[in-house]
Design a protein around this motif. Sequence first.
Motif, PDB file in Angstrom:
ATOM      1  N   ALA A 152      45.323 -28.790  10.301  1.00 57.71           N
ATOM      2  CA  ALA A 152      46.214 -28.232  10.798  1.00 57.71           C
ATOM      3  C   ALA A 152      46.244 -27.399  12.170  1.00 57.71           C
ATOM      4  O   ALA A 152      45.121 -26.969  12.264  1.00 57.71           O
ATOM      5  CB  ALA A 152      47.098 -27.108   9.842  1.00 57.71           C
ATOM      6  N   LEU A 178      45.662 -26.758   4.523  1.00 59.20           N
ATOM      7  CA  LEU A 178      45.437 -26.477   6.088  1.00 59.20           C
ATOM      8  C   LEU A 178      44.537 -27.316   6.597  1.00 59.20           C
ATOM      9  O   LEU A 178      44.561 -27.183   7.972  1.00 59.20           O
ATOM     10  CB  LEU A 178      45.245 -25.137   5.774  1.00 59.20           C
ATOM     11  CG  LEU A 178      46.429 -24.122   5.577  1.00 59.20           C
ATOM     12  CD1 LEU A 178      45.987 -22.701   5.110  1.00 59.20           C
ATOM     13  CD2 LEU A 178      47.374 -24.089   6.470  1.00 59.20           C
ATOM     14  N   THR A 235      52.521 -21.770   7.113  1.00 56.52           N
ATOM     15  CA  THR A 235      52.241 -22.011   8.360  1.00 56.52           C
ATOM     16  C   THR A 235      50.954 -21.322   8.883  1.00 56.52           C
ATOM     17  O   THR A 235      50.663 -20.205   8.848  1.00 56.52           O
ATOM     18  CB  THR A 235      53.659 -21.640   9.325  1.00 56.52           C
ATOM     19  OG1 THR A 235      54.678 -22.076   8.623  1.00 56.52           O
ATOM     20  CG2 THR A 235      53.757 -21.656  10.912  1.00 56.52           C
ATOM     21  N   GLU A 274      51.573 -25.194  13.067  1.00 56.76           N
ATOM     22  CA  GLU A 274      52.014 -26.325  12.079  1.00 56.76           C
ATOM     23  C   GLU A 274      52.510 -25.617  10.443  1.00 56.76           C
ATOM     24  O   GLU A 274      51.501 -24.751   9.988  1.00 56.76           O
ATOM     25  CB  GLU A 274      51.100 -27.352  12.134  1.00 56.76           C
ATOM     26  CG  GLU A 274      51.302 -28.721  11.433  1.00 56.76           C
ATOM     27  CD  GLU A 274      50.073 -29.800  11.624  1.00 56.76           C
ATOM     28  OE1 GLU A 274      50.293 -30.559  10.716  1.00 56.76           O
ATOM     29  OE2 GLU A 274      49.391 -29.588  12.645  1.00 56.76           O
ATOM     30  N   THR A 275      53.266 -26.298   9.877  1.00 59.29           N
ATOM     31  CA  THR A 275      53.519 -25.750   8.638  1.00 59.29           C
ATOM     32  C   THR A 275      53.134 -26.835   7.680  1.00 59.29           C
ATOM     33  O   THR A 275      53.489 -28.154   7.841  1.00 59.29           O
ATOM     34  CB  THR A 275      54.974 -25.668   8.342  1.00 59.29           C
ATOM     35  OG1 THR A 275      55.299 -24.540   9.104  1.00 59.29           O
ATOM     36  CG2 THR A 275      55.501 -25.313   7.115  1.00 59.29           C
ATOM     37  N   ARG A 276      52.495 -26.619   6.565  1.00 56.91           N
ATOM     38  CA  ARG A 276      52.152 -27.544   5.726  1.00 56.91           C
ATOM     39  C   ARG A 276      52.469 -27.197   4.110  1.00 56.91           C
ATOM     40  O   ARG A 276      52.967 -26.018   3.976  1.00 56.91           O
ATOM     41  CB  ARG A 276      50.562 -27.722   5.521  1.00 56.91           C
ATOM     42  CG  ARG A 276      49.946 -27.916   6.804  1.00 56.91           C
ATOM     43  CD  ARG A 276      49.767 -29.689   6.776  1.00 56.91           C
ATOM     44  NE  ARG A 276      49.215 -29.724   8.049  1.00 56.91           N
ATOM     45  CZ  ARG A 276      47.927 -30.542   8.158  1.00 56.91           C
ATOM     46  NH1 ARG A 276      47.129 -30.266   7.109  1.00 56.91           N
ATOM     47  NH2 ARG A 276      47.434 -31.108   9.196  1.00 56.91           N
TER      48      ARG A 276
END
Length: 164
Positions: free
Chosen positions: A136, A133, A155, A140-142
């Motif tokens: 981020a 993260l 997310t 935003e999705t990681r």
Amino acid sequence: MTVSDTEVTWLTQEAYDRLKAELDEMIENRPVIAAEINARREEGDLRENGGYHAAREEQGKQEARIRQLQELLRVAKVGEAPKVNGVAAPGMVLTVRYEGDDETEEFLLATREEGAHGALEVYSPSSPLGKALLGAKDGETREYELPNGSTMKVTLIKAVPYSG
């Protein structure tokens, strides 16, 4: 390998001052613990002296905490808590949603020492979730790896500065 070989701990000035005060108080308390041990030793047979053994155990715990605090403060970098909303960074409260889950989770991204006095769950920036993260932006999705080797998508819903 010591803590200083692997990672730097970022602390706010407030967290640094709080930990330094705890360390100073523990060092000042050393003679009190030593006097307690001596008083218990005077009571006689040490094999059956619960007070003596309890005092020695307490001394061991205190010395371990003193060493831990000394090392932590030695390698700590003092900086301001982030002031910018919307980007995951140490010192931020993150609200996230895991893939396939309708519920959100909120936690503080910080070292355990820095967040030790709050009610929030604390995740380290060096944990798999924390690393994924970092940096981020809201929305935003990681992806990060779980202990069992599979991956999880998360997310970032929002990131706001921790206010203690």
